[in-house]
Design an enzyme around this catalytic site. Sequence first.
Site, PDB file in Angstrom:
ATOM      1  CG  LEU A  66      -2.124  -0.914   1.288  1.00  0.00           C
ATOM      2  CD1 LEU A  66      -2.784  -0.997   2.663  1.00  0.00           C
ATOM      3  CD2 LEU A  66      -3.136  -0.592   0.023  1.00  0.00           C
ATOM      4  CG  ASP A  67       0.692   4.137  -3.096  1.00  0.00           C
ATOM      5  OD1 ASP A  67       1.510   3.427  -3.286  1.00  0.00           O
ATOM      6  OD2 ASP A  67      -0.347   4.555  -3.839  1.00  0.00           O
ATOM      7  N   PRO A  68       2.135   4.793   0.994  1.00  0.00           N
ATOM      8  CG  PRO A  68       4.723   5.726   1.269  1.00  0.00           C
ATOM      9  CD  PRO A  68       3.515   5.279   0.294  1.00  0.00           C
ATOM     10  CB  ALA A  91      -3.236   3.426   0.916  1.00  0.00           C
TER      11      ALA A  91
END
Length: 322
Positions: free
Chosen positions: A46-48, A50
Amino acid sequence: MARRAKGRPVNGIFLLDKPGGMSSNRALQIVKRIYGAAKTGHTGALDPLATGMLPLCFGEATKFSQFLLDADKRYITTAKLGQRTDTSDADGVVVEERPLPEYLTAELIDELLQCEFTGLITQVPSMFSALKHNGQPLYKLARQGIQVEVKSRQVTVFSIDLLDFRGDEVDLDIRCSKGTYIRSIVQDMGEMLGCGAHVKMLRRLDSGPYKAESMMPLADLEQLVEEMGSEASPERIQTRLDELLLPPWSPVADTPEVILTGQQTRTLCFGQTVVLDTSDGANPAQPLVRLLDGDSGRFLGIGEIDAEGTLLPRRLMSTQES
């Protein structure tokens, strides 16, 4: 001599509710340290920005992580209209601002979503994704100002529901196949609306068989360990932590099972071919099956059965752990 992994043998899956502002790998390392585990891995970063569902695999569970990488997902996201950023999300720099069309309504947005973003769609992943080009993640190249051609891909959006429309923000509930980039959906939607858009909030709720209500926030896990630390022994803490884990086979829990006899189990564990009795039609060809030992009921691994009834092992548990 093979190097022995540091840490204790832990086998299972922890469903982490990843906090925002933290990379998936950083979250993984924190949980790994809490568990004192020797071997860990996550199942799709997951992106930071998210938050939400990040299944963490320990030990033998890493053998089945691919099934979670390939699984369908569910997200909720908030799209900010009127602004386009270089990363297509709120962590990036605003590179363009445009006014919202006066005719913009919830009905128009919903019609666009159903017509253009439902079913099999084609999208181009962002340069700020974790996809790799010649072994380098695209986001690292993008941060160096290096642009490369990113190939389009086809993904499936099973449903996309408009939850709310508030002036310049749109809340969406998206169920999709593996490899779907929510940032690309939001960016493309903004372009089709004529005003641009980026992801303001992104939260993954479900991943494959795992649902949002089963995940645990990192802060709660840390608090649990802290509260037990002054009263419980290290062994008791480890036992309590292990009770939070799902079994290693849970990623394939919904697949058909085949129960082997004791002799078939021994044959399989020695790496030899097992031929199943298909005379009664009970074991047709199956692309994926769970293998159980009939004597003990223990999970052995996964395999497939060909048309002749030959069992082909694909991922087997370690005989020391199974």
